[in-house]
Design an enzyme around this catalytic site. Structure first.
Site, short mmCIF file in Angstrom:
data_model
loop_
_atom_site.label_atom_id
_atom_site.label_comp_id
_atom_site.label_asym_id
_atom_site.label_seq_id
_atom_site.Cartn_x
_atom_site.Cartn_y
_atom_site.Cartn_z
N ASP A 1 40.39 41.51 38.63
CA ASP A 1 39.26 40.69 39.10
C ASP A 1 39.74 39.68 40.14
O ASP A 1 39.37 38.52 40.09
CB ASP A 1 38.60 40.00 37.91
CG ASP A 1 37.25 39.37 38.28
OD1 ASP A 1 36.70 39.73 39.34
OD2 ASP A 1 36.76 38.53 37.51
N ARG B 1 36.80 33.50 44.15
CA ARG B 1 36.28 32.61 43.09
C ARG B 1 37.31 32.42 41.97
O ARG B 1 37.21 31.48 41.19
CB ARG B 1 34.97 33.17 42.51
CG ARG B 1 35.13 34.48 41.81
CD ARG B 1 33.85 35.08 41.23
NE ARG B 1 34.15 36.42 40.72
CZ ARG B 1 34.14 37.51 41.46
NH1 ARG B 1 33.81 37.43 42.74
NH2 ARG B 1 34.46 38.68 40.95
N ASN B 2 38.28 33.34 41.88
CA ASN B 2 39.30 33.25 40.83
C ASN B 2 40.65 32.75 41.35
O ASN B 2 41.68 32.92 40.70
CB ASN B 2 39.47 34.60 40.14
CG ASN B 2 38.24 34.96 39.33
OD1 ASN B 2 37.55 34.07 38.85
ND2 ASN B 2 37.95 36.24 39.19
N ASP C 1 42.26 32.97 36.14
CA ASP C 1 41.26 33.79 35.47
C ASP C 1 41.84 35.10 34.95
O ASP C 1 41.72 36.14 35.58
CB ASP C 1 40.06 34.06 36.39
CG ASP C 1 38.77 34.07 35.59
OD1 ASP C 1 38.85 34.42 34.41
OD2 ASP C 1 37.71 33.73 36.12
#
Length: 390
Positions: free
Chosen positions: A189, A193-194, A207
């Protein structure tokens, strides 16, 4: 890009504790391959709380001071606060809490991330300070990153950074991913955003919980029997067959590069997930953001090769970005200036990564003109981009 072949290494098993199978329990504990620690999946432990205490320090909650709520996680609130270290120094931390009323499964999923993070030690990976499991609320305590997530940070500061600063951020992320890949950990992922950003613009991969909801937008995650997948960031083989690997992480890294160079724009804009899947299948790839150096868009296109074995390894990505940083003139040529780029972003050129005029000429099958270019003073890509017909 050639893989380096190493001689086989004998792994020495070490009896630790029973995983989930067999009457005779034998477990390959953290061992070293060529001096690099390898990742252990916490799910191989029969009791997940044993995994968390293997890899994470228990913190006395009296050493933690929660100051304010800074966000919400899947399992509870995320707060900023202070942690008193054994040396009596106060350090800023972020604290993830597990909300009350949880069931054992949620507690296990929540602490799984700490069991993963606690195995990593790298400047570009978010650092776990420890956990609170023996009292409530259950907490995961990590280093505090002042600038928050990379996507919202870039959107807030649109156009404020030099290309070299952006490449420095990308280099940090690639370095963290090289470390994870060397340890045998697949992130699955990787997205802006991570990535978290500190006050020095240092980027750190974060994350590590794989069971969380990947995005708030229900359109953005495609559900399969094995959970949700963030379509816009995920390699085709991982969407179609759930084949996740360091090569699928490299695809996602190409999308992160695009997010960084576009200051946090949404990949594929308003296209639906189904349209993204079909377009990729037909050969479409994201065009370069405005002002993006040609060398960086080329690297993105390499990360988005359909054949996963053709994508660059993270070690190649780090060394390529290092070359660009050492030779900033190679970043002056932006995609709009390079006449040899394909007319349609749907075509992925088979260019090797290049940073010199000689490499560039070779890549467009004009290597026989090297001497002419050098003699005429066209010694950098920047000069080449300003060539006129006369």
């Amino acid at each position: 890009m050639h893989a380096i072949l190493f001689p086989p290494v004998l792994l020495k098993p070490c009896l630790v504790r029973p995983p989930l199978w067999g009457a005779e329990y034998c477990y390959f504990h953290t061992h070293s391959i060529l001096g690099i620690k390898t990742y252990i999946d916490p799910d191989t432990y029969e009791d997940p709380s044993l995994a968390v205490h293997e890899f994470a320090k228990e913190i006395d909650p009296s050493r933690i001071r929660i100051e304010r709520v800074i966000g919400a996680g899947e399992f509870g609130e995320v707060c900023s606060g202070r942690l008193k270290t054994p040396g009596k120094r106060d350090i800023p931390v972020a604290i993830k809490t597990l909300k009350g009323g949880y069931v054992d499964r949620q507690r296990k999923d929540f602490l799984r991330e700490a069991s993963i993070m606690g195995q990593f030690d790298h400047p570009n990976i978010i650092r776990l300070e420890g956990v609170v499991t023996k009292s409530r609320p259950v907490m995961i305590v990590v280093e505090y990153m002042e600038n928050g997530s990379l996507d919202s940070f870039l959107r807030k500061h649109d156009g404020h950074f030099t290309v070299i600063q952006l490449v420095g951020m990308l280099r940090g992320i690639a370095s963290g991913m090289k470390y994870l890949s060397d340890m045998g950990y697949v992130h699955r992922d990787l997205a802006a955003r991570n990535i978290l950003v500190n006050s020095n613009l240092m980027c750190k991969v974060s994350d590590f919980g794989l069971s969380r909801v990947l995005e708030d937008d229900p359109e953005a995650a495609y559900t399969t029997s094995g959970g949700k997948i963030p379509i816009r960031w995920t390699a085709p083989e991982a969407i179609a067959y759930r084949k996740f690997s360091s090569a699928s992480d490299a695809w996602s890294y190409g999308i992160v590069m695009w997010e960084v160079m576009s200051y946090g724009e949404r990949p594929y804009w308003e296209m639906s997930n189904q349209d993204v899947i079909l377009s990729i299948e037909e050969g479409y790839r994201l065009p370069a953001p405005m002002g993006c150096p040609a060398a960086l868009h080329q690297l993105m296109l390499h990360c988005w090769q359909k054949e996963r074995n053709h994508r660059p390894k993270f070690t190649d990505i780090v060394s390529f970005l290092d070359k660009l940083i050492r030779n900033p003139s190679s970043l002056h040529t932006v995609v709009e200036d390079v006449l040899v780029m394909p007319d349609s972003p749907g075509e992925v050129p088979e260019y090797p990564l290049f940073v010199s005029v000689i490499d560039w000429l070779d890549s467009i099958k004009m290597g026989q003109y090297k001497n002419n270019f050098m003699a005429a003073g066209f010694t950098t890509l920047d000069v080449v981009s300003r060539m006129s017909i006369e």
